[in-house]
Enzyme design. Structure first.
Site, PDB file in Angstrom:
ATOM      1  N   ARG A  30       0.087  16.434  19.945  1.00 16.18           N
ATOM      2  CA  ARG A  30       1.091  15.991  18.961  1.00 16.18           C
ATOM      3  C   ARG A  30       1.656  17.242  18.305  1.00 16.18           C
ATOM      4  O   ARG A  30       1.088  17.809  17.388  1.00 16.18           O
ATOM      5  CB  ARG A  30       0.435  15.066  17.933  1.00 16.18           C
ATOM      6  CG  ARG A  30       1.417  14.353  17.024  1.00 16.18           C
ATOM      7  CD  ARG A  30       0.686  13.475  16.033  1.00 16.18           C
ATOM      8  NE  ARG A  30      -0.129  14.260  15.112  1.00 16.18           N
ATOM      9  CZ  ARG A  30      -1.222  13.807  14.502  1.00 16.18           C
ATOM     10  NH1 ARG A  30      -1.649  12.597  14.752  1.00 16.18           N
ATOM     11  NH2 ARG A  30      -1.886  14.573  13.657  1.00 16.18           N
ATOM     12  N   GLU A  61      -3.362  -3.897  13.213  1.00 15.16           N
ATOM     13  CA  GLU A  61      -4.334  -3.833  12.119  1.00 15.16           C
ATOM     14  C   GLU A  61      -5.581  -4.656  12.444  1.00 15.16           C
ATOM     15  O   GLU A  61      -6.710  -4.236  12.149  1.00 15.16           O
ATOM     16  CB  GLU A  61      -3.710  -4.341  10.818  1.00 15.16           C
ATOM     17  CG  GLU A  61      -2.695  -3.408  10.205  1.00 15.16           C
ATOM     18  CD  GLU A  61      -2.207  -3.906   8.862  1.00 15.16           C
ATOM     19  OE1 GLU A  61      -2.879  -4.776   8.251  1.00 15.16           O
ATOM     20  OE2 GLU A  61      -1.157  -3.432   8.396  1.00 15.16           O
ATOM     21  N   HIS A 105      12.333  -5.389   1.721  1.00 11.96           N
ATOM     22  CA  HIS A 105      11.402  -4.395   2.238  1.00 11.96           C
ATOM     23  C   HIS A 105      11.899  -3.739   3.519  1.00 11.96           C
ATOM     24  O   HIS A 105      11.902  -2.506   3.649  1.00 11.96           O
ATOM     25  CB  HIS A 105      10.044  -5.069   2.477  1.00 11.96           C
ATOM     26  CG  HIS A 105       8.945  -4.136   2.867  1.00 11.96           C
ATOM     27  ND1 HIS A 105       8.361  -3.268   1.978  1.00 11.96           N
ATOM     28  CD2 HIS A 105       8.325  -3.932   4.056  1.00 11.96           C
ATOM     29  CE1 HIS A 105       7.423  -2.565   2.602  1.00 11.96           C
ATOM     30  NE2 HIS A 105       7.376  -2.953   3.864  1.00 11.96           N
ATOM     31  N   HIS A 111       0.854  -1.189   0.000  1.00 11.64           N
ATOM     32  CA  HIS A 111       0.000   0.000   0.000  1.00 11.64           C
ATOM     33  C   HIS A 111       0.889   1.237   0.000  1.00 11.64           C
ATOM     34  O   HIS A 111       2.116   1.149   0.075  1.00 11.64           O
ATOM     35  CB  HIS A 111      -0.945   0.025   1.203  1.00 11.64           C
ATOM     36  CG  HIS A 111      -0.270  -0.219   2.515  1.00 11.64           C
ATOM     37  ND1 HIS A 111       0.394   0.767   3.216  1.00 11.64           N
ATOM     38  CD2 HIS A 111      -0.136  -1.343   3.260  1.00 11.64           C
ATOM     39  CE1 HIS A 111       0.891   0.262   4.332  1.00 11.64           C
ATOM     40  NE2 HIS A 111       0.595  -1.023   4.380  1.00 11.64           N
ATOM     41  N   ASN A 148      -3.047  23.043  13.750  1.00 12.20           N
ATOM     42  CA  ASN A 148      -2.601  22.613  12.427  1.00 12.20           C
ATOM     43  C   ASN A 148      -3.072  21.186  12.184  1.00 12.20           C
ATOM     44  O   ASN A 148      -2.673  20.264  12.894  1.00 12.20           O
ATOM     45  CB  ASN A 148      -1.073  22.673  12.337  1.00 12.20           C
ATOM     46  CG  ASN A 148      -0.532  22.050  11.062  1.00 12.20           C
ATOM     47  OD1 ASN A 148      -1.213  22.032  10.037  1.00 12.20           O
ATOM     48  ND2 ASN A 148       0.687  21.543  11.117  1.00 12.20           N
TER      49      ASN A 148
END
Length: 543
Positions: A469, A178, A120, A11, A499
């Site tokens: 954050r 996930e 990878h 992805h 932001n």
């Protein structure tokens, strides 16, 4: 020499170009195709390439495909081990084997023989270790999966990678996260950050149970046994309301992830003795875990690749080849590696759209006045960001002093109300407003505690757990944004702005002027700043 990096298999397809010892360009295909994450992570989508991103990278450098000395494809099909449960793995591998031919078709003139497979996780590691400010450091990669592993631990010495540990599949912290993402009603390989946000609303009351099934092995690896998530909280359909049980599950999984990462980091530090750690892989986008690693872990400094997910392997692959060919590139000094437009080009777009605009003499002062009046501003400046964070180039900006602006921005973006929005602050003022967490923090990849005396003054950027954050802004790196912050503080007494990314739910971040105009036209945003031009909704739509 010129090195093109390509990520395509799972992805977030992306391309990056390293030439003449510097990072020239890097971009994700989603910004061109307007398809979130570029594609879904399915085996039968592995053939889809970042064609537009790659072509743009070459144009940005003034190159044609035949000018490329080598191409890095961030997946090595020769490393794949066939497993009975992987029904579609043969198809994915077939596509990867034929990738050189696919690339030559997508980029006419490219010699397929110049395509090199880079494993990878080696590409992930290079995106961190070789792009970081250091030549020597430990490196930790953790994501869903690669060819046959889900993790790599090692170190870079003078640009050379030594792999010290790698965890074989099916054990994977990223795939575990996930699974929980999908169980909680979100889109896997996409919405994991929503689980991190939800975790702040819960209690980690299942932590002891999860320690039995998710555990480190003491040798740099870990085990993740199959988990019946329904035993903790009932599975949620997409978009269904969540309960405290779901928040508690999210909190428990988040806490266990942090613990295992800490154990992996301690093992790596013991093996290497390094003071510095570079992180990559999708798990490295978990900014809560990153802060805990820095504050409680053994490393004095932690650097996280801004494009830590799979898109970053395009850059990592190109950096790896440059190092292998004896032409290492300079460290990554900015995430602003995507498309940019001249003032003339932006003005031409506004002319074609027949949109009334002004070009103020002091842009920062004029926009600061709009923000001080509590108007939401779509801010489009310079080159777009590489990675998932808006860093003052493709941003929605707002006043942090109004608590209602969190809900207001989530309504503008069409997303869940439990999601926080983030602050940007001048680097020189950050320690005054924010506590725990690193300064500088230019890529918004760590959380910081908001100091109690400031929490009531900037409530829009304070998450339910008292954190934010943060993106710190240096005048040397971002002079216009720094001036905007200064002008806003002069009017409000607040050195902080909200932001968040310039997009709406389910859409990639705005990238070109057409995207910006479409977003402005469809979302209740009062002001669009397109380079030096200011467009006001009331002047376009009469309200």
């Amino acid at each position: 020499m010129r090195f093109l990096g390509i990520n395509a298999v799972f992805h977030d397809p992306a391309a990056a170009l390293v030439a003449g010892g510097r990072i020239v360009a890097a971009a994700e295909e989603e910004r061109f195709s307007r398809r979130k994450h570029g594609k879904r992570p399915l085996a039968f989508s592995a053939w889809e390439l970042p064609e537009q991103a790659a072509a743009w990278c070459l144009r940005e450098a003034g190159l044609s495909p035949e000018d490329v000395d080598a191409v890095a494809y961030s997946y090595d099909p020769s490393l794949v081990v066939r497993r009975p449960e992987d029904d579609w793995e043969d198809l994915r591998t077939t596509y990867a084997v034929r990738a050189p031919l696919f690339l030559a078709t997508a980029l006419p003139g490219l010699d397929p023989a110049r395509v090199t497979y880079v494993p990878h996780h080696v590409a992930h590691a290079a995106s961190a270790g070789l792009a970081s400010p250091w030549r020597d450091c430990a490196v930790l990669v953790c994501d869903g999966r690669g060819e046959n592993v889900s993790h790599l631990a090692g170190r870079y010495r003078d640009g050379e990678l030594e792999v010290l540990a790698a965890q074989e599949l099916p054990h994977s912290l990223g795939l575990m996260y996930e699974d929980v993402t999908e169980h909680l009603g979100f889109l896997r390989s996409s919405d994991e950050y929503k689980v991190m946000a939800m975790a702040s609303y819960g209690r980690p009351r299942h932590l002891d149970a999860l320690r039995e099934v998710i555990r480190s092995t003491g040798d740099g690896g870990f085990r993740v046994e199959p988990v019946d998530w329904n035993g903790y909280a009932k599975a949620l359909p997409r978009g269904a309301p969540w309960t405290s049980d779901h928040a508690d599950l999210a909190a428990s999984v988040q806490a266990r992830l942090e613990e295992v990462l800490m154990e992996l980091a301690r093992w790596l530090h013991e093996r290497t003795g390094e003071r510095r750690l570079a992180l990559a892989g999708g798990v490295a986008l978990n900014c809560v875990a990153n802060t805990r690693l820095l504050e409680e872990g053994p490393f004095a400094e932690v650097w996280v690749q801004p494009a830590a997910g799979d898109s970053g392997t395009a850059l990592g692959g190109a950096l790896h080849l440059a190092q292998a060919y004896g032409e290492p590139a300079a460290p990554m000094g900015t995430a602003a590696l995507g498309r940019g437009f001249t003032d003339e080009e932006l003005g031409a777009w506004l002319d074609v759209a027949r949109v009334p605009c002004t070009r103020p003499a002091d842009l920062a002062a004029e926009v600061a006045a709009e923000l001080a009046a509590n108007r939401i501003v779509a801010w489009f400046q310079g080159r777009s960001e590489y990675g998932p964070r808006a860093l003052g180039h493709r941003s929605l900006l707002a006043h942090p002093g109004h608590a209602a602006n969190t809900e207001r921005l989530n309504d503008v973006k069409g997303r869940e109300q439990f999601r926080p929005v983030a602050p940007m602050v001048l680097e020189s003022r950050a320690r005054e407003v924010f506590g725990r967490g690193p300064v500088p923090s230019p890529y918004m990849l760590f959380v910081h505690d908001v100091r109690p005396e400031w929490a009531a003054r900037v409530p829009a950027v304070v998450h339910v757990d008292g954190t934010a954050r943060v993106q710190t802004v240096s005048p040397a790196d971002e002079p216009l944004v720094a001036r905007l912050l200064t002008e806003f503080e002069r009017r409000t007494g607040l050195p902080v702005l909200v932001n968040t990314s310039l997009n709406t739910a389910g859409r990639p971040m705005v990238d070109d002027p057409r995207d910006a105009l479409e977003c402005f036209g469809s979302a209740p945003v009062e002001v669009l700043v397109l380079g030096p031009y200011v467009v006001r909704r009331r002047e376009v739509f009469g309200s």
